[in-house]
Design a protein around this motif. Structure first.
Motif, PDB file in Angstrom:
ATOM      1  N   GLY A 148       0.801  -1.204   0.000  1.00  0.00           N
ATOM      2  CA  GLY A 148       0.000   0.000   0.000  1.00  0.00           C
ATOM      3  C   GLY A 148       0.837   1.259   0.000  1.00  0.00           C
ATOM      4  N   VAL A 149       0.173   2.363  -0.375  1.00  0.00           N
ATOM      5  CA  VAL A 149       0.810   3.673  -0.482  1.00  0.00           C
ATOM      6  C   VAL A 149       0.046   4.651   0.397  1.00  0.00           C
ATOM      7  N   THR A 150       0.776   5.428   1.196  1.00  0.00           N
ATOM      8  CA  THR A 150       0.180   6.497   1.991  1.00  0.00           C
ATOM      9  C   THR A 150       0.656   7.831   1.452  1.00  0.00           C
ATOM     10  N   MET A 151      -0.286   8.731   1.183  1.00  0.00           N
ATOM     11  CA  MET A 151       0.023  10.031   0.589  1.00  0.00           C
ATOM     12  C   MET A 151      -0.332  11.152   1.558  1.00  0.00           C
ATOM     13  N   MET A 152       0.545  12.151   1.652  1.00  0.00           N
ATOM     14  CA  MET A 152       0.300  13.251   2.580  1.00  0.00           C
ATOM     15  C   MET A 152       1.153  14.462   2.240  1.00  0.00           C
ATOM     16  N   GLN A 153       0.696  15.616   2.696  1.00  0.00           N
ATOM     17  CA  GLN A 153       1.529  16.812   2.676  1.00  0.00           C
ATOM     18  C   GLN A 153       2.551  16.704   3.808  1.00  0.00           C
ATOM     19  N   ASN A 154       3.726  17.294   3.626  1.00  0.00           N
ATOM     20  CA  ASN A 154       4.743  17.168   4.674  1.00  0.00           C
ATOM     21  C   ASN A 154       4.314  17.809   5.987  1.00  0.00           C
ATOM     22  N   SER A 155       3.393  18.758   5.941  1.00  0.00           N
ATOM     23  CA  SER A 155       2.887  19.324   7.195  1.00  0.00           C
ATOM     24  C   SER A 155       2.174  18.266   8.028  1.00  0.00           C
ATOM     25  N   GLY A 156       1.693  17.212   7.368  1.00  0.00           N
ATOM     26  CA  GLY A 156       1.014  16.139   8.083  1.00  0.00           C
ATOM     27  C   GLY A 156       1.936  15.105   8.682  1.00  0.00           C
ATOM     28  N   LEU A 157       3.231  15.239   8.476  1.00  0.00           N
ATOM     29  CA  LEU A 157       4.157  14.296   9.113  1.00  0.00           C
ATOM     30  C   LEU A 157       4.026  14.318  10.633  1.00  0.00           C
ATOM     31  N   GLY A 158       3.695  15.497  11.158  1.00  0.00           N
ATOM     32  CA  GLY A 158       3.505  15.583  12.607  1.00  0.00           C
ATOM     33  C   GLY A 158       2.386  14.683  13.088  1.00  0.00           C
ATOM     34  N   ASN A 159       1.282  14.622  12.315  1.00  0.00           N
ATOM     35  CA  ASN A 159       0.180  13.738  12.679  1.00  0.00           C
ATOM     36  C   ASN A 159       0.557  12.267  12.557  1.00  0.00           C
ATOM     37  N   ALA A 160       1.553  11.979  11.719  1.00  0.00           N
ATOM     38  CA  ALA A 160       1.903  10.594  11.421  1.00  0.00           C
ATOM     39  C   ALA A 160       3.066  10.060  12.247  1.00  0.00           C
ATOM     40  N   VAL A 161       3.678  10.901  13.065  1.00  0.00           N
ATOM     41  CA  VAL A 161       4.879  10.473  13.799  1.00  0.00           C
ATOM     42  C   VAL A 161       4.605   9.250  14.667  1.00  0.00           C
ATOM     43  N   SER A 162       3.496   9.245  15.413  1.00  0.00           N
ATOM     44  CA  SER A 162       3.241   8.127  16.327  1.00  0.00           C
ATOM     45  C   SER A 162       3.126   6.795  15.598  1.00  0.00           C
ATOM     46  N   PRO A 163       2.260   6.649  14.580  1.00  0.00           N
ATOM     47  CA  PRO A 163       2.214   5.351  13.910  1.00  0.00           C
ATOM     48  C   PRO A 163       3.473   5.021  13.122  1.00  0.00           C
ATOM     49  N   LEU A 164       4.201   6.033  12.626  1.00  0.00           N
ATOM     50  CA  LEU A 164       5.428   5.744  11.895  1.00  0.00           C
ATOM     51  C   LEU A 164       6.554   5.272  12.817  1.00  0.00           C
ATOM     52  N   THR A 165       6.524   5.690  14.073  1.00  0.00           N
ATOM     53  CA  THR A 165       7.602   5.312  14.995  1.00  0.00           C
ATOM     54  C   THR A 165       7.237   4.157  15.923  1.00  0.00           C
ATOM     55  N   SER A 166       5.943   3.975  16.224  1.00  0.00           N
ATOM     56  CA  SER A 166       5.594   2.911  17.172  1.00  0.00           C
ATOM     57  C   SER A 166       4.650   1.864  16.598  1.00  0.00           C
ATOM     58  N   LEU A 167       4.323   1.975  15.308  1.00  0.00           N
ATOM     59  CA  LEU A 167       3.513   0.948  14.658  1.00  0.00           C
ATOM     60  C   LEU A 167       4.267   0.337  13.482  1.00  0.00           C
ATOM     61  N   THR A 168       4.467   1.104  12.413  1.00  0.00           N
ATOM     62  CA  THR A 168       5.134   0.524  11.236  1.00  0.00           C
ATOM     63  C   THR A 168       6.561   0.106  11.544  1.00  0.00           C
ATOM     64  N   TRP A 169       7.282   0.909  12.335  1.00  0.00           N
ATOM     65  CA  TRP A 169       8.661   0.571  12.687  1.00  0.00           C
ATOM     66  C   TRP A 169       8.683  -0.620  13.640  1.00  0.00           C
ATOM     67  N   THR A 170       7.828  -0.584  14.658  1.00  0.00           N
ATOM     68  CA  THR A 170       7.855  -1.587  15.716  1.00  0.00           C
ATOM     69  C   THR A 170       7.382  -2.951  15.237  1.00  0.00           C
ATOM     70  N   PHE A 171       6.306  -2.965  14.460  1.00  0.00           N
ATOM     71  CA  PHE A 171       5.735  -4.231  13.994  1.00  0.00           C
ATOM     72  C   PHE A 171       6.271  -4.663  12.628  1.00  0.00           C
ATOM     73  N   ARG A 172       7.113  -3.819  12.015  1.00  0.00           N
ATOM     74  CA  ARG A 172       7.638  -4.092  10.676  1.00  0.00           C
ATOM     75  C   ARG A 172       6.500  -4.311   9.678  1.00  0.00           C
ATOM     76  N   LEU A 173       5.740  -3.240   9.483  1.00  0.00           N
ATOM     77  CA  LEU A 173       4.636  -3.233   8.530  1.00  0.00           C
ATOM     78  C   LEU A 173       4.960  -2.189   7.465  1.00  0.00           C
ATOM     79  N   PRO A 174       5.498  -2.609   6.324  1.00  0.00           N
ATOM     80  CA  PRO A 174       6.028  -1.663   5.344  1.00  0.00           C
ATOM     81  C   PRO A 174       4.939  -0.949   4.548  1.00  0.00           C
ATOM     82  N   GLN A 175       5.282   0.238   4.070  1.00  0.00           N
ATOM     83  CA  GLN A 175       4.418   0.970   3.159  1.00  0.00           C
ATOM     84  C   GLN A 175       5.256   2.005   2.430  1.00  0.00           C
TER      85      GLN A 175
END
Length: 400
Positions: free
Chosen positions: A65-92
């Motif tokens: 899958g592909v996730t699309m966002m404006q870079n201003s939205g990286l702040g909203n995505a920090v938690s799942p990018l650091t404690s979900l996709t990284w932790t569980f190894r779920l690539p996108q």
């Protein structure tokens, strides 16, 4: 500059059929093309973190899958990018626009995020490169991304500069009509506070109603997952750590990508309040094989019992207003049974059980690592056959 179809077709050849995101003007032609390709799946998320979690659910199903966002939205995505996709190894694959890129005039709100976007990605250990602007560059870029994702199980980012993709018009605004009525909320109440069920009582009933075959149970972070693990550590269960509030959108991604499974999201009042917008996304896209059960004890139990504001909220009312097909709340275990028995409902189902605060003494933490429990669940659902009474649900119409 490339044409949108050039990237999408190359991505499709590599298995990328699932997209989620939040629009940005740089992404407009790209999103418009994906929306109008009937062979692709696009889901509009309430925020960027929910989009990341939804595609994480797709990855849990073994799909790209592909996730699309404006870079201003990286702040909203920090938690799942650091404690979900990284932790569980779920690539996108992340496509992040570069608003405020140094040397490119932009609005004042992008003046800080623009220069620090590369640093943010690197700090989160997400390798990145600029989005291809020549057709010959697309395949190699996607090959580098998939090689990293396959080797590490973690995301890869393409940072899109202004004017990377040629314009592509949205030919239809889709169905903007609202439901004729809001589904009724069933309420079962009357228990005294001391007679409320415990979290353990509710989870034990859930285990009874979720057999290993064809059912997956995703538990929210904190004591919910830990108590479920302590009761019975089954192969069809995943215990979320971190990414508070993301369990419902992970479950949505998995349920959409695997319509043959019944997917149960076990939520908490504090977690649900943190990402309440996710309920609107579930109401819009949630299929009939998705069950959302919220355990409400009006407290952040795992951090010392601090009060939440849930006594002021009817979660079942919110679910009904967001478009869930079935909504029930109450203070008895019968809520769980009514929720699971409503299999004929055509859409996502919601239940909220009021519970007593507190947990058993000596509550263990899972001994299985997040990666191991994710891989175990993946193996389990790979061996699971289709349920004849569940059929795929098409993506909801685009809403502009």
């Amino acid at each position: 500059m490339i044409e949108a179809h050039e990237f999408v077709d190359a991505a499709r050849e590599r298995g990328f059929d699932w997209y989620a995101g939040v629009p940005c003007s740089y992404l407009t032609p790209f999103i418009n093309y994906v929306l109008q390709d009937p062979k692709l799946h696009y889901y509009s998320a309430a925020n960027e973190g929910d989009a990341v979690a939804l595609i994480a659910g797709v990855a849990l199903a073994g799909k790209r899958g592909v996730t699309m966002m404006q870079n201003s939205g990286l702040g909203n995505a920090v938690s799942p990018l650091t404690s979900l996709t990284w932790t569980f190894r779920l690539p996108q694959l992340l496509i992040v626009t570069w608003r405020g890129q140094p040397g490119v005039p932009d609005e004042p709100q992008h003046q800080l995020m623009g220069p620090i976007t590369p640093q943010m990605l690197e700090t989160m250990e997400i390798p990145w490169e600029t989005f291809p602007t020549d057709a010959a560059e697309i395949g190699p870029a996607l090959d580098r991304a998939t090689a990293h994702m396959d080797a590490t199980g973690r995301p890869y980012a393409l940072v899109m500069q202004k004017g990377s993709v040629a314009p592509y018009a949205l030919k239809s605004e889709g169905n903007r009509t609202r439901p004729a009525h809001t589904p009724a909320v069933t309420t079962l109440t009357g228990a005294a506070p001391s007679a409320l069920p415990t979290r353990t009582d509710v989870l034990a009933r859930v285990i009874e109603r979720t057999p290993l075959e064809n059912t997956v149970v995703l538990a929210s972070t904190g004591f919910c997952g830990r108590e479920l693990y302590a009761l019975d550590d089954r192969a069809n269960q995943l215990y979320l750590v971190g990414s508070m509030g993301c369990v419902t959108t992970i479950a949505l991604g998995l349920a959409l990508a695997r319509p043959d499974l019944r997917v149960v999201a076990l939520d908490g009042d504090g977690a649900a309040l943190m990402r309440l917008g996710a309920m609107a996304t579930l109401g819009a896209y949630g299929p009939r094989n998705l069950v959302h059960l919220l355990l409400d004890n009006a407290a952040h139990d795992s951090t010392g019992g601090q009060a939440t504001v849930s006594p002021n909220v009817s979660f079942a009312g919110v679910a009904a207003a967001c478009g869930y097909a079935f909504s029930i709340e109450g203070d008895a275990l019968s809520v769980v049974d009514r929720l699971f028995d409503a299999e004929s409902v055509d859409g996502v189902r919601f239940g909220c059980v009021l519970t007593r605060p507190g947990s058993p003494d000596g509550l263990p933490r899972p001994k299985v690592t997040p990666v191991d429990v994710q891989k175990r669940l993946g193996r389990h659902i790979d061996d699971t056959g289709a349920r004849p009474d569940v059929t795929p649900q098409a993506s909801a119409p685009a809403v502009s």
